[in-house]
Design a protein around this motif. Structure first.
Motif, mmCIF file in Angstrom:
data_model
loop_
_atom_site.group_PDB
_atom_site.id
_atom_site.type_symbol
_atom_site.label_atom_id
_atom_site.label_comp_id
_atom_site.label_asym_id
_atom_site.label_seq_id
_atom_site.Cartn_x
_atom_site.Cartn_y
_atom_site.Cartn_z
ATOM 1 N N LEU A 99 0.850 -0.881 -0.093
ATOM 2 C CA LEU A 99 -0.106 -0.131 -0.065
ATOM 3 C C LEU A 99 0.831 1.197 -0.110
ATOM 4 O O LEU A 99 1.781 1.303 0.963
ATOM 5 C CB LEU A 99 -0.782 0.058 1.074
ATOM 6 C CG LEU A 99 -1.870 1.444 1.293
ATOM 7 C CD1 LEU A 99 -2.940 1.153 0.436
ATOM 8 C CD2 LEU A 99 -2.444 1.225 2.857
ATOM 9 N N ARG A 135 1.345 4.580 1.211
ATOM 10 C CA ARG A 135 0.615 5.671 1.932
ATOM 11 C C ARG A 135 0.515 6.833 1.586
ATOM 12 O O ARG A 135 -0.548 7.620 2.047
ATOM 13 C CB ARG A 135 1.228 5.087 3.209
ATOM 14 C CG ARG A 135 1.056 3.842 3.960
ATOM 15 C CD ARG A 135 2.037 3.413 5.105
ATOM 16 N NE ARG A 135 2.221 2.049 5.245
ATOM 17 C CZ ARG A 135 2.866 1.702 6.048
ATOM 18 N NH1 ARG A 135 3.661 2.353 6.859
ATOM 19 N NH2 ARG A 135 3.063 0.317 6.243
ATOM 20 N N VAL A 167 -2.312 7.435 -0.659
ATOM 21 C CA VAL A 167 -3.519 7.580 0.041
ATOM 22 C C VAL A 167 -3.614 9.024 0.672
ATOM 23 O O VAL A 167 -4.769 9.562 0.481
ATOM 24 C CB VAL A 167 -3.507 6.501 1.183
ATOM 25 C CG1 VAL A 167 -5.077 6.576 2.049
ATOM 26 C CG2 VAL A 167 -3.420 5.037 0.676
ATOM 27 N N TYR A 207 -7.734 -1.963 5.516
ATOM 28 C CA TYR A 207 -7.372 -2.013 4.328
ATOM 29 C C TYR A 207 -7.352 -3.504 3.956
ATOM 30 O O TYR A 207 -6.975 -4.464 4.603
ATOM 31 C CB TYR A 207 -5.899 -1.730 3.970
ATOM 32 C CG TYR A 207 -5.230 -1.848 2.745
ATOM 33 C CD1 TYR A 207 -5.784 -1.116 1.618
ATOM 34 C CD2 TYR A 207 -4.415 -2.727 2.428
ATOM 35 C CE1 TYR A 207 -5.288 -1.491 0.117
ATOM 36 C CE2 TYR A 207 -3.589 -3.118 1.270
ATOM 37 C CZ TYR A 207 -4.097 -2.295 0.209
ATOM 38 O OH TYR A 207 -3.590 -2.748 -1.292
ATOM 39 N N HIS A 233 -11.923 -2.171 0.871
ATOM 40 C CA HIS A 233 -10.685 -0.984 0.219
ATOM 41 C C HIS A 233 -9.654 -1.840 0.013
ATOM 42 O O HIS A 233 -8.618 -2.290 0.567
ATOM 43 C CB HIS A 233 -10.301 0.096 1.196
ATOM 44 C CG HIS A 233 -11.605 0.674 1.838
ATOM 45 N ND1 HIS A 233 -12.836 1.013 0.973
ATOM 46 C CD2 HIS A 233 -11.880 0.795 3.062
ATOM 47 C CE1 HIS A 233 -13.500 1.540 1.827
ATOM 48 N NE2 HIS A 233 -13.330 1.737 3.038
ATOM 49 N N GLU A 240 -5.362 2.162 -3.180
ATOM 50 C CA GLU A 240 -5.357 3.420 -2.428
ATOM 51 C C GLU A 240 -6.450 4.405 -2.728
ATOM 52 O O GLU A 240 -6.873 5.160 -1.556
ATOM 53 C CB GLU A 240 -3.917 4.402 -2.861
ATOM 54 C CG GLU A 240 -2.750 3.507 -2.647
ATOM 55 C CD GLU A 240 -2.179 2.326 -3.406
ATOM 56 O OE1 GLU A 240 -1.148 1.828 -3.309
ATOM 57 O OE2 GLU A 240 -2.979 2.162 -4.420
ATOM 58 N N ARG A 241 -6.855 4.251 -3.879
ATOM 59 C CA ARG A 241 -7.966 5.227 -4.111
ATOM 60 C C ARG A 241 -9.307 4.889 -3.471
ATOM 61 O O ARG A 241 -9.953 5.868 -3.033
ATOM 62 C CB ARG A 241 -8.295 5.114 -5.830
ATOM 63 C CG ARG A 241 -9.434 6.427 -6.040
ATOM 64 C CD ARG A 241 -9.665 6.257 -7.465
ATOM 65 N NE ARG A 241 -10.763 7.176 -7.968
ATOM 66 C CZ ARG A 241 -10.412 8.532 -8.427
ATOM 67 N NH1 ARG A 241 -9.396 8.729 -8.259
ATOM 68 N NH2 ARG A 241 -11.405 9.211 -8.614
ATOM 69 N N LEU A 282 -9.294 3.098 -0.536
ATOM 70 C CA LEU A 282 -9.073 3.532 1.082
ATOM 71 C C LEU A 282 -9.194 4.834 1.087
ATOM 72 O O LEU A 282 -10.124 5.308 2.089
ATOM 73 C CB LEU A 282 -7.749 2.886 1.306
ATOM 74 C CG LEU A 282 -7.501 3.228 2.578
ATOM 75 C CD1 LEU A 282 -8.387 2.611 3.908
ATOM 76 C CD2 LEU A 282 -5.891 2.824 3.031
ATOM 77 N N ALA A 283 -8.847 5.659 0.506
ATOM 78 C CA ALA A 283 -8.919 7.300 0.349
ATOM 79 C C ALA A 283 -10.480 7.912 0.347
ATOM 80 O O ALA A 283 -10.686 8.502 1.472
ATOM 81 C CB ALA A 283 -7.983 8.006 -0.562
#
Length: 227
Positions: free
Chosen positions: A73, A75, A78, A163, A176, A179-180, A182-183
């Motif tokens: 991931l 970060r 994110v 995540y 999620h 990254e998209r 999750l954000a």
């Protein structure tokens, strides 16, 4: 699975060191497919101080470096996307977009990591240090004029989610995996909670910093500071 939302809203303190008031709302959902509850949490706080002196807005560079992490991931990506989605929410309501503040990012990354490594979820550390103390310790001064003779001295949203793990929300079960996603999920948590939404949409803010930390088993901690 459970969904917990924790709102923490400052009550116009006259000192940056005043402790915020906490109100908790708990909603519970169950899912027999998993033995371990999966939670998402959010919290928010702001501080406001009256001033008769001239105030200035702090700005910072907008370049955000992205670096992959060992868990796959990114970060930093994110963080960049959370910032972008927050600005989308603001500009859709005719509010100015925020500048990504790298000094604030240092502060919030540290708090997200501290929450994850020491196992708590709060604006205040186990020693009682709140976001205003972290600003002071880092030498960061915030004066965001409100236009009514007062200024905001800072604000904070925090969130905890997962995540690549199924999470049950009011809108159904989500997972999620990018990254998209999750954000967007983190911003949705804040926008679906009144206190966090108010922080995101406060007109006086000019800058924000986002800090993401991923603990074991995909547990994600997010902190957003404003100025």
């Amino acid at each position: 699975m459970t969904l917990r939302v924790v709102a923490d809203k400052g009550s116009r303190p006259t000192s940056l060191r005043n402790q915020p008031r906490t109100v908790r709302y708990v909603r519970i959902r169950t899912n027999t497919a998993t033995a371990e509850p999966t939670t998402t949490k959010t919290a928010t706080t702001t501080a406001k101080t009256t001033s008769t002196t001239k105030t200035t807005t702090i700005t910072a560079e907008t370049t955000i470096t992205t670096t992959p992490n060992s868990d796959g991931l990114n970060r930093s990506e994110v963080e960049r996307l959370v910032h972008r989605f927050v600005n989308r929410e603001r500009t859709e309501r005719a509010l100015d977009p925020l500048v990504f503040d790298t000094e604030l990012r240092k502060i919030v990354r540290s708090h997200s990591e501290d929450m994850a490594t020491r196992g708590y979820f709060s604006h205040a550390s186990p020693e009682g240090e709140n976001f205003a103390d972290r600003y002071e310790r880092s030498g960061y001064t915030c004066r965001a004029p409100t236009g009514d003779g007062s200024y905001l001295t800072g604000g904070e949203n925090i969130a905890q989610t997962w995540y690549d793990t199924a999470v049950t929300t009011d809108g159904g079960t989500v997972r999620h995996t990018t990254e998209r996603e999750l954000a967007r999920g983190i911003v949705n948590q804040w926008m679906n909670s009144q206190g966090h939404r108010e922080n995101v949409l406060t007109p006086a803010w000019r800058n924000d910093g986002i800090g993401i930390y991923v603990a074991e088993k995909g547990k994600v901690y997010a902190t957003q500071n404003f100025c």
